[in-house]
Design a protein around this motif. Structure first.
Motif, PDB file in Angstrom:
ATOM      1  N   GLU A 122       0.907  -1.109  -0.054  1.00 43.88           N
ATOM      2  CA  GLU A 122       0.050   0.014   0.227  1.00 43.88           C
ATOM      3  C   GLU A 122       0.765   1.334  -0.036  1.00 43.88           C
ATOM      4  N   ASN A 123       2.025   1.361   0.693  1.00 43.56           N
ATOM      5  CA  ASN A 123       2.747   2.448   0.805  1.00 43.56           C
ATOM      6  C   ASN A 123       3.572   2.700  -0.538  1.00 43.56           C
ATOM      7  N   LYS A 126       1.518   4.341  -2.868  1.00 40.83           N
ATOM      8  CA  LYS A 126       1.404   5.591  -2.547  1.00 40.83           C
ATOM      9  C   LYS A 126       2.455   6.407  -3.119  1.00 40.83           C
ATOM     10  N   ASP A 129       2.096   6.646  -7.000  1.00 42.48           N
ATOM     11  CA  ASP A 129       1.173   7.602  -7.280  1.00 42.48           C
ATOM     12  C   ASP A 129       1.862   8.857  -7.165  1.00 42.48           C
ATOM     13  N   THR A 130       2.437   9.324  -6.204  1.00 39.29           N
ATOM     14  CA  THR A 130       2.885  10.633  -6.275  1.00 39.29           C
ATOM     15  C   THR A 130       3.978  10.910  -7.133  1.00 39.29           C
ATOM     16  N   GLN A 163       3.063  -0.532 -10.616  1.00 40.01           N
ATOM     17  CA  GLN A 163       1.779  -0.493 -10.025  1.00 40.01           C
ATOM     18  C   GLN A 163       0.840  -1.479 -10.287  1.00 40.01           C
ATOM     19  N   ARG A 167      -0.619  -3.759  -7.645  1.00 40.00           N
ATOM     20  CA  ARG A 167      -2.014  -4.041  -7.463  1.00 40.00           C
ATOM     21  C   ARG A 167      -2.717  -5.428  -7.755  1.00 40.00           C
TER      22      ARG A 167
END
Length: 173
Positions: A122-123, A126, A129-130, A163, A167
């Motif tokens: 999850e991290n 993140k 994504d950033t 990702q 995922r």
């Protein structure tokens, strides 16, 4: 065209050496994890991240070392290289968590291992994504240059692939 100074080339070589060291950090999860929470297929998918990263990093680093690369185009390619190095640096801690969880074969609590892996994935997502947003902005800024915007798009493709891999594994955690 403006040629880079010796200091510029030295700094790029230093960054490239750092990038290679960081690429080693992105090594695949050890096989011990397969017996626990992640399947062999999950491990094979995750193992594809390192070669993807290495390929895009090497390509961008070679472009950044081009002595004829000047001005805005050079700045954009070097910004893409810095972003890739930052991604590796930020993901290093989560890779260590995944590796550690995979090595705990006698731990006896698969749910705790799942929680650690879930946290790491999850991290990592993140962070990706950033960084994808930042590289998207860079692509817009560097849009006038085919070379530099192309390198930023390559980095975005690496992020998208990473990702997708994470995922795909995430629902099993």
């Amino acid at each position: 065209m403006r040629r880079g100074t010796g200091a510029d080339r030295s700094a790029i070589r230093s960054r490239l050496r750092r990038a290679v060291a960081l690429a080693i950090v992105l090594a695949p999860i050890p096989p011990a994890a397969a017996a626990r929470v992640l399947s062999d297929g999950d491990l094979a998918s995750i193992a594809r991240i390192k070669p993807l990263y290495t390929d895009v990093l090497n390509d961008v680093a070679r472009s950044a070392q081009n002595p004829d690369l000047a001005g805005m185009e050079g700045d954009c390619v070097r910004s893409t290289l810095r972003a890739l190095l930052q991604i590796a640096d930020e993901l290093k801690g989560y890779e260590a968590l995944i590796t550690t969880a995979g090595e705990l074969t006698d731990f006896g609590d698969d749910e705790a291992l799942r929680n650690v892996l879930r946290f790491a994935v999850e991290n990592a997502l993140k962070i990706l994504d950033t960084e994808r947003r930042r590289l998207g902005e860079l692509t817009e800024t560097c849009g006038r240059s085919n070379l530099s915007s192309g390198k930023a798009r390559q980095a975005i493709q690496f992020i998208d692939s990473t990702q997708a891999i994470l995922r795909a594994v995430q629902p099993r955690l």
